[in-house]
Design an enzyme around this catalytic site. Structure first.
Site, PDB file in Angstrom:
ATOM      1  N   ASP A 166       0.824  -1.220   0.000  1.00  0.00           N
ATOM      2  CA  ASP A 166       0.000   0.000   0.000  1.00  0.00           C
ATOM      3  C   ASP A 166       0.852   1.261   0.000  1.00  0.00           C
ATOM      4  O   ASP A 166       0.356   2.362   0.210  1.00  0.00           O
ATOM      5  CB  ASP A 166      -0.965   0.003   1.184  1.00  0.00           C
ATOM      6  N   HIS A 180       3.336   2.197   2.028  1.00  0.00           N
ATOM      7  CA  HIS A 180       3.807   2.805   3.268  1.00  0.00           C
ATOM      8  C   HIS A 180       5.307   2.564   3.436  1.00  0.00           C
ATOM      9  O   HIS A 180       5.823   1.526   3.063  1.00  0.00           O
ATOM     10  CB  HIS A 180       3.030   2.266   4.479  1.00  0.00           C
TER      11      HIS A 180
END
Length: 326
Positions: free
Chosen positions: A199, A201
């Site tokens: 995602d 991060h």
């Protein structure tokens, strides 16, 4: 100066180069001058492949054929940066380090270079990105255990110079504040190596994190908990739900950042990181605005990139040799 290719763009603070080339700097870079052993550019031709003397906002994408080659390239780059720095008793090289599956190949290569006599960590200080909250330090899945089992115990680093956040501290905020203070007292990070999640991060700065955040306590997103379940026998109830992590701003303060992105499951995150704008929902995209960022990836990670982008960055192929120690 290389001709600009039509239709290919990477959004950065000023402009992007696909690799260092011999052009004169337009303005001084205070961050480079503070600690870098490389020095300043000596005219239009004063730049070589591994000496980031060009003091402009630069983002690089290095594409290798597979995970092993990407790991080797990254390890050689780290090795050369330490050698070039010429660390000593009163001059430590400050290295930021990640955990997870992606950097394992890089760590294995660095251990190999150390055992071959090419690299010493005697005058290197390290700061790790994160640690789970509530997981005993000696737990096999703690990041403390990860770093010692996979890297530190195989090299000549002084244990006092290897800094890892304590997820069992009585006062977690005080632990985070102390970590930031230690980084500052060390003179700041010279090279921060990081990995990302699917995602996008960086460290545990989950989607929606502030792009100016500092070291702090974070609740983990469900996607991260699900991804980490494989390390806990697939049992979600065993996966920690909170962690201490450096902030995006903490990593942005480093003089140089290298981000490792491998595997098809990271392809969309790489696309968001370099082909779209800065977005706090994809925290890795913040490094488009860092003065010296290198994204190192394998072919699988480029599956979501435009063909013209991949071709642009792959020609000529990057080659790195380990520099001899002085």
């Amino acid at each position: 100066r290389r001709p600009r290719r039509a239709g290919v763009y990477i959004r950065v603070l000023s402009f992007a180069l696909r690799a260092p080339v011999g052009v004169a700097p337009r303005w001084p870079c205070v961050g480079c001058a503070r600690r870098s052993s490389v020095g300043r550019a000596s005219g239009p031709a004063g730049l070589n492949f591994l000496s980031w003397k060009l003091c402009i906002t630069t983002m690089r994408l290095v594409i290798l054929d597979n995970y092993d080659l990407a790991s080797e390239w990254a390890a050689k780059y780290i090795c050369n940066r330490i050698i070039q720095f010429k660390p000593g008793q009163d001059r430590y090289f400050i290295l930021g380090l990640p955990t997870g599956s992606t950097p394992l190949g890089c760590y294995k290569k660095l251990i190999e270079y150390h055992k071959n006599g090419d690299l010493s960590f005697k005058y290197v200080k390290t700061f790790n990105m994160d640690e789970y909250v509530g997981l005993p330090r000696n737990h096999p899945e703690s990041y403390h255990s990860y770093m010692w089992n996979n890297f530190f115990k195989h090299i000549d680093i002084d244990p006092n110079n290897a800094h890892i956040l304590d997820g069992n501290a009585t006062d977690l905020q005080a632990e985070c504040d102390a970590f930031e203070k230690k980084i500052k007292e060390a003179g700041g990070i010279d090279l921060f190596v990081g990995g990302i999640g699917p995602d996008g991060h960086i460290a545990f700065n989950e989607p929606g994190s502030s792009l100016v955040s500092r070291t702090r306590l974070k609740t983990l997103a469900m996607d991260t908990i699900l991804a980490n379940a494989k390390y806990f026998d697939g049992d979600l109830s065993k996966v920690p739900t909170m962690a201490l992590t450096v902030g995006v701003g903490t990593v942005m303060d480093a003089r140089e950042v290298m981000i490792l992105i491998t595997g098809a499951h990271k392809a969309f995150a790489l696309y968001k990181a370099i082909e779209e704008g800065v977005n706090h929902m994809w925290t890795v995209s913040a490094f488009q605005q860092h003065p010296r960022t290198i994204f190192v990836c394998d072919e699988d990670a480029t599956l979501e990139l435009r063909v013209k982008t991949v071709k642009y960055f792959k020609d000529p192929p990057p080659i790195v040799q380990i520099e001899p120690k002085p």
